[in-house]
Design a protein around this motif. Sequence first.
Motif, mmCIF file in Angstrom:
data_model
loop_
_atom_site.group_PDB
_atom_site.id
_atom_site.type_symbol
_atom_site.label_atom_id
_atom_site.label_comp_id
_atom_site.label_asym_id
_atom_site.label_seq_id
_atom_site.Cartn_x
_atom_site.Cartn_y
_atom_site.Cartn_z
ATOM 1 N N ASN A 39 42.962 38.440 34.016
ATOM 2 C CA ASN A 39 41.896 38.958 33.146
ATOM 3 C C ASN A 39 40.770 37.954 32.942
ATOM 4 O O ASN A 39 39.590 38.309 33.081
ATOM 5 N N PRO A 40 41.065 36.667 32.606
ATOM 6 C CA PRO A 40 39.974 35.695 32.446
ATOM 7 C C PRO A 40 39.136 35.519 33.707
ATOM 8 O O PRO A 40 37.911 35.382 33.626
ATOM 9 N N VAL A 41 39.777 35.529 34.870
ATOM 10 C CA VAL A 41 39.028 35.355 36.119
ATOM 11 C C VAL A 41 38.098 36.539 36.357
ATOM 12 O O VAL A 41 36.916 36.364 36.693
ATOM 13 N N VAL A 42 38.608 37.746 36.180
ATOM 14 C CA VAL A 42 37.777 38.939 36.386
ATOM 15 C C VAL A 42 36.609 38.956 35.398
ATOM 16 O O VAL A 42 35.464 39.234 35.775
ATOM 17 N N ALA A 83 38.613 41.120 41.501
ATOM 18 C CA ALA A 83 38.206 39.713 41.605
ATOM 19 C C ALA A 83 37.733 39.400 43.015
ATOM 20 O O ALA A 83 36.695 38.744 43.208
ATOM 21 N N LEU A 84 38.476 39.865 44.022
ATOM 22 C CA LEU A 84 38.082 39.618 45.412
ATOM 23 C C LEU A 84 36.754 40.290 45.728
ATOM 24 O O LEU A 84 35.880 39.704 46.367
ATOM 25 N N GLN A 85 36.597 41.525 45.260
ATOM 26 C CA GLN A 85 35.356 42.257 45.539
ATOM 27 C C GLN A 85 34.157 41.576 44.897
ATOM 28 O O GLN A 85 33.102 41.413 45.530
ATOM 29 N N LEU A 86 34.298 41.157 43.623
ATOM 30 C CA LEU A 86 33.195 40.495 42.937
ATOM 31 C C LEU A 86 32.832 39.178 43.612
ATOM 32 O O LEU A 86 31.652 38.840 43.751
ATOM 33 N N ALA A 87 33.846 38.426 44.027
ATOM 34 C CA ALA A 87 33.584 37.140 44.681
ATOM 35 C C ALA A 87 32.842 37.339 45.997
ATOM 36 O O ALA A 87 31.911 36.588 46.321
ATOM 37 N N VAL A 88 33.242 38.354 46.752
ATOM 38 C CA VAL A 88 32.586 38.621 48.036
ATOM 39 C C VAL A 88 31.157 39.117 47.818
ATOM 40 O O VAL A 88 30.223 38.694 48.501
ATOM 41 N N GLU A 89 30.966 40.008 46.829
ATOM 42 C CA GLU A 89 29.631 40.560 46.575
ATOM 43 C C GLU A 89 28.658 39.501 46.101
ATOM 44 O O GLU A 89 27.480 39.527 46.462
ATOM 45 N N ARG A 90 29.130 38.566 45.273
ATOM 46 C CA ARG A 90 28.233 37.521 44.768
ATOM 47 C C ARG A 90 27.836 36.546 45.861
ATOM 48 O O ARG A 90 26.738 36.006 45.869
ATOM 49 N N GLY A 91 28.725 36.276 46.779
ATOM 50 C CA GLY A 91 28.426 35.329 47.837
ATOM 51 C C GLY A 91 28.463 33.898 47.337
ATOM 52 O O GLY A 91 28.302 33.625 46.146
ATOM 53 N N GLY A 92 28.697 32.966 48.219
ATOM 54 C CA GLY A 92 28.715 31.557 47.846
ATOM 55 C C GLY A 92 30.004 31.107 47.193
ATOM 56 O O GLY A 92 30.143 29.940 46.830
ATOM 57 N N ILE A 93 30.963 32.020 47.013
ATOM 58 C CA ILE A 93 32.259 31.661 46.436
ATOM 59 C C ILE A 93 33.289 31.633 47.556
ATOM 60 O O ILE A 93 33.508 32.625 48.238
ATOM 61 N N HIS A 94 33.906 30.476 47.754
ATOM 62 C CA HIS A 94 34.921 30.352 48.791
ATOM 63 C C HIS A 94 36.198 31.052 48.342
ATOM 64 O O HIS A 94 36.609 30.936 47.187
ATOM 65 N N LEU A 95 36.817 31.793 49.259
ATOM 66 C CA LEU A 95 38.111 32.419 48.998
ATOM 67 C C LEU A 95 39.186 31.599 49.695
ATOM 68 O O LEU A 95 39.104 31.371 50.899
ATOM 69 N N MET A 96 40.174 31.168 48.935
ATOM 70 C CA MET A 96 41.198 30.301 49.494
ATOM 71 C C MET A 96 42.574 30.773 49.052
ATOM 72 O O MET A 96 42.824 30.938 47.857
ATOM 73 N N GLU A 97 43.453 31.000 50.017
ATOM 74 C CA GLU A 97 44.822 31.404 49.725
ATOM 75 C C GLU A 97 45.678 30.150 49.568
ATOM 76 O O GLU A 97 45.558 29.199 50.342
ATOM 77 N N ALA A 98 46.527 30.146 48.551
ATOM 78 C CA ALA A 98 47.345 28.957 48.280
ATOM 79 C C ALA A 98 48.732 29.390 47.833
ATOM 80 O O ALA A 98 48.885 30.426 47.172
ATOM 81 N N PRO A 99 49.763 28.624 48.171
ATOM 82 C CA PRO A 99 51.110 28.951 47.703
ATOM 83 C C PRO A 99 51.233 28.734 46.200
ATOM 84 O O PRO A 99 50.489 27.946 45.611
ATOM 85 N N HIS A 114 49.023 31.281 35.614
ATOM 86 C CA HIS A 114 47.798 31.651 36.340
ATOM 87 C C HIS A 114 47.858 33.050 36.917
ATOM 88 O O HIS A 114 46.820 33.600 37.329
ATOM 89 N N GLN A 115 49.036 33.662 37.027
ATOM 90 C CA GLN A 115 49.203 35.023 37.547
ATOM 91 C C GLN A 115 48.641 35.180 38.954
ATOM 92 O O GLN A 115 48.280 36.271 39.370
ATOM 93 N N GLY A 116 48.546 34.079 39.658
ATOM 94 C CA GLY A 116 48.109 34.149 41.048
ATOM 95 C C GLY A 116 46.620 34.081 41.275
ATOM 96 O O GLY A 116 46.167 34.159 42.422
ATOM 97 N N LEU A 117 45.826 33.923 40.210
ATOM 98 C CA LEU A 117 44.365 33.826 40.358
ATOM 99 C C LEU A 117 43.851 32.605 39.601
ATOM 100 O O LEU A 117 44.147 32.432 38.412
ATOM 101 N N VAL A 118 43.062 31.776 40.296
ATOM 102 C CA VAL A 118 42.443 30.601 39.684
ATOM 103 C C VAL A 118 41.008 30.512 40.184
ATOM 104 O O VAL A 118 40.762 30.569 41.391
ATOM 105 N N LEU A 119 40.062 30.384 39.249
ATOM 106 C CA LEU A 119 38.648 30.298 39.603
ATOM 107 C C LEU A 119 38.134 28.906 39.263
ATOM 108 O O LEU A 119 38.286 28.439 38.131
#
Length: 312
Positions: free
Chosen positions: A75-78, A105-121, A134-139
């Motif tokens: 929720n905080p990330v979105v 969250a993924l859609q907003l990050a892609v639409e804004r541009g300039g935000i790197h998407l990184m998958e992490a264990p 973190h529920q699997g999301l960290v900004l």
Amino acid sequence: MAGNNRRVSGKKGARIGSGGKRRRALEGKGPTPPAEMRKGHPKQRAAQARARRAQARSQRRGAGKSASELVVGRNPVVEALREGVPASTLYVQQFIDNDERVREALQLAVERGGIHLMEAPRPELDRMTNGLNHQGLVLQVPPYEYAHPEDLIDAAHDAGEDPLIVALDGVTDPRNLGAVVRSVSAFGGHGVVVPERRAAGMTAGAWKASAGTAARTPVARATNLTRALEAYRKAGLMVVGLAADGEAELGELDVLDGPVAIVVGSEGKGLSRLVGETCDIRVRIPMPGGAESLNAGVAAGIVLYEAARRRA
């Protein structure tokens, strides 16, 4: 034929099926994730490399201390992405349960541009967040670039206007800072000054409270607030402090239509002694309802409205 339970063409009866066992296999898997999130995709490898380089630069700038802020949780990330909080990297846990918040969250990050998407264990995200949920999301929010107090005067003069600046003394709640930034933007002010120490800074919470106005209203950081106010006085600004025991009432103040710096203290302690002594005049806001004080965001908004009304 005995034992033959297949349905004969043209005859009535139940058709042999899977009994619903293959229903899951027939269900859709949702929209295709962006290329940056597809395992092994060249764009994912390139995004991860950019994120690692950006993180290394931040660590070098921080000289051993965190130079950026992390927003943690779905929720905080979105909400941060919706409000336009600046971000450099969105970390997504591997094999995450892909619910609506993750997809947004993924859609907003892609639409804004300039935000790197990184998958992490998960263990890596646990380490980054010191074990927070973190529920699997960290900004990752990059460090805010503060202006110099003199820049706010220059911006006003460049616009052909008398400076209207708010300085905060001992305000430690980022939400109050964000609310003041929002009011300064709404009423035509030229920026906010905060002390370098023992004061709220432009965190993700302050950005959210500003409702996006922090993108166009500068915040300056002063090493010493008293000296910054003295410099404003030498530059021709009237320094007006808000205080419950001020010698003048807001309605009686006749300097708000000229170059002015309004100083707001914390709700509990008010103005510090040195800052109060630096002010040209201390002003009180009349409160017929009997309240003893107002928080910094509300007090600043009232005075800024009065200044905008007089300047109009």
